[in-house]
Motif scaffolding. Sequence first.
Motif, mmCIF file in Angstrom:
data_model
loop_
_atom_site.group_PDB
_atom_site.id
_atom_site.type_symbol
_atom_site.label_atom_id
_atom_site.label_comp_id
_atom_site.label_asym_id
_atom_site.label_seq_id
_atom_site.Cartn_x
_atom_site.Cartn_y
_atom_site.Cartn_z
ATOM 1 N N LYS A 129 -10.620 -6.748 5.125
ATOM 2 C CA LYS A 129 -9.612 -7.483 4.358
ATOM 3 C C LYS A 129 -8.205 -6.904 4.536
ATOM 4 O O LYS A 129 -7.213 -7.560 4.230
ATOM 5 N N GLU A 130 -8.110 -5.656 5.052
ATOM 6 C CA GLU A 130 -6.802 -5.028 5.275
ATOM 7 C C GLU A 130 -6.438 -4.972 6.762
ATOM 8 O O GLU A 130 -5.545 -4.234 7.155
ATOM 9 N N ARG A 131 -7.125 -5.777 7.577
ATOM 10 C CA ARG A 131 -6.879 -5.745 9.020
ATOM 11 C C ARG A 131 -5.449 -6.187 9.364
ATOM 12 O O ARG A 131 -4.841 -5.689 10.302
ATOM 13 N N ALA A 132 -4.908 -7.126 8.598
ATOM 14 C CA ALA A 132 -3.528 -7.566 8.845
ATOM 15 C C ALA A 132 -2.549 -6.425 8.582
ATOM 16 O O ALA A 132 -1.566 -6.261 9.306
ATOM 17 N N THR A 133 -2.827 -5.618 7.556
ATOM 18 C CA THR A 133 -1.994 -4.440 7.285
ATOM 19 C C THR A 133 -2.082 -3.456 8.446
ATOM 20 O O THR A 133 -1.069 -2.876 8.865
ATOM 21 N N LYS A 321 1.104 -7.103 4.899
ATOM 22 C CA LYS A 321 0.719 -7.451 3.524
ATOM 23 C C LYS A 321 0.836 -8.958 3.286
ATOM 24 O O LYS A 321 0.000 -9.565 2.616
ATOM 25 N N GLN A 324 -2.021 -10.656 4.840
ATOM 26 C CA GLN A 324 -3.205 -10.346 4.041
ATOM 27 C C GLN A 324 -3.267 -11.217 2.794
ATOM 28 O O GLN A 324 -4.342 -11.576 2.324
ATOM 29 N N SER A 325 -2.079 -11.599 2.269
ATOM 30 C CA SER A 325 -2.032 -12.416 1.058
ATOM 31 C C SER A 325 -2.285 -13.896 1.328
ATOM 32 O O SER A 325 -2.359 -14.696 0.393
ATOM 33 N N ALA A 379 -2.519 -9.515 14.802
ATOM 34 C CA ALA A 379 -3.568 -9.833 13.829
ATOM 35 C C ALA A 379 -4.318 -11.101 14.224
ATOM 36 O O ALA A 379 -5.555 -11.168 14.129
ATOM 37 N N SER A 383 -8.559 -12.079 15.029
ATOM 38 C CA SER A 383 -8.970 -12.523 13.689
ATOM 39 C C SER A 383 -10.330 -13.218 13.678
ATOM 40 O O SER A 383 -11.028 -13.203 12.666
#
Length: 519
Positions: A129-133, A321, A324-325, A379, A383
């Motif tokens: 869930k934090e891969r984009a970060t 972030k 991620q949102s 990202a 994905s």
Amino acid sequence: METGFRKWIIVITIITSTIIELIDTTIVNVSINTMSGNLGASLEDTAWVITSYAIANVIIIPMTSFLAEKIGRKQYYIGSILLFTLASALCGFSHNLWELVAFRFFQGIGGGALLSTSQSILFETFPVKERATASGIFSLGIIIGPSIGPVMGGYIVDNLSWQWIFYVNIPIGLMAALLSYIYLKPSKPSADGRSIDWFGIFLLAVGVGSLQVVLERGETDDWFAATYIIILTLLSVLSLAILIWWELRIEHPVINLRVLKSTTLSISAIMTFVLGFGLFSAVFVFPLYAQRIIGYSAFQTGTMLLPGTLMAAMISPFLGKMLQSGIRPQYLIILGFGLSAIFGFMMSGSNLETGNAYFFIPLICRGLGAALLIVPLTALAVSELKPADIPQGAALNNMMRQMGGSFGIALINTYIAHRAADNRMALITHVTASDPQTIARRQSFISNFIAHGASYLRALQQSIGALENTITRQTFLLSYMDAFLLLAILNACCIPLVIMTIKKRAAVKAGKVEVPDAH
């Protein structure tokens, strides 16, 4: 997945390794003249110091997933850092040009491996869930490295010696290797006993290596006027065509091209190629323009790039972030291409009287545009991939960025040369013995030279040289303006492509379009 102190030590180590690898793609560019003089070699031959590193980088990057699995990721990563560090030391100790070229090749093999392996380790360090970060953090290295390379190179050459361009890597590399040994999770080599795809490795080295030589040396040797360029082009096309056929045919390929069944990865790879084209071309063209036309030093030119780079570095984690949102990456990509286009359009409007203040805004746009492209594309590319396919997908995406940079520099360099010939022809048609402005400019030169003590005959000769210098400077000014405009148009043309991907995804969700399974 890691947590707490251990997690952030790994992040710092990974980012440091990525930055030093990418710094070395640009840090040498500003010291070629100095190297040429110290090593007693021509500028043309000394350019192989850049070419050999680029060739090794592009050959090794797509192989990193296979090698990491075969050797063990931790062992392969630490070995690559140590190879990069040792080769850096040997580059500094080189006594002649061809020693330096050979050691730069080995430095490129070690450095190229760091790029994709770093990204894979970073993705494994963060939860899904934090891969984009994680992408935002990884993008820091991609943005900072190429931009601060010229700054460091200019400062080192001005204040120390060119050898220190390589020596600075030694303490950083040793520290990164030590931290990796202590904090990275142990990884075992693959125990499936499968054979090594030697034929695929051979085809990859020949195909990509030949293509890279063509791109790096084509303009210098007038492209297809040189026999060896024709031979290498044919060899590259043939080798890469056979490579694709071979890798899709065998069970355990060195490059798993099957991951490109993912539509998202394929489209991301195309846009990453364009990103590499624009990113590296801008870093190539602007320093040349600033130094050759405006008259800035290498260090001054590098410092002008810093504000945009720092701005990009500051927003990269926040972009992660945002992704991620739930913000669609395509929207950020469109904005990124738009800002990159604004950079090109604004730069194409500058002139010989343009000062630092004018460059500030377009260079900020360049930095922000790069961040808005790198973070979501990094990202987006992985994905939809399974965890086992992420290393290969990341490697292919990184290769596309590096290849885009090579194509961009080669084509922009050629474009500038061709536009210079056309612009000179357009200018000299107006410079005639009967043209009032030419007569007035020439008389002004004569009066100035006589006022400084020259005889009339000597002043007459000097005025011709001064007029020629003016024409040459204006010729290259127009040519660099054309190059910036080309970059602007290229970036602007990518926006409709991104919009098409948004519409396609909407159609898929509505059940109107069928797409192949990415897995």
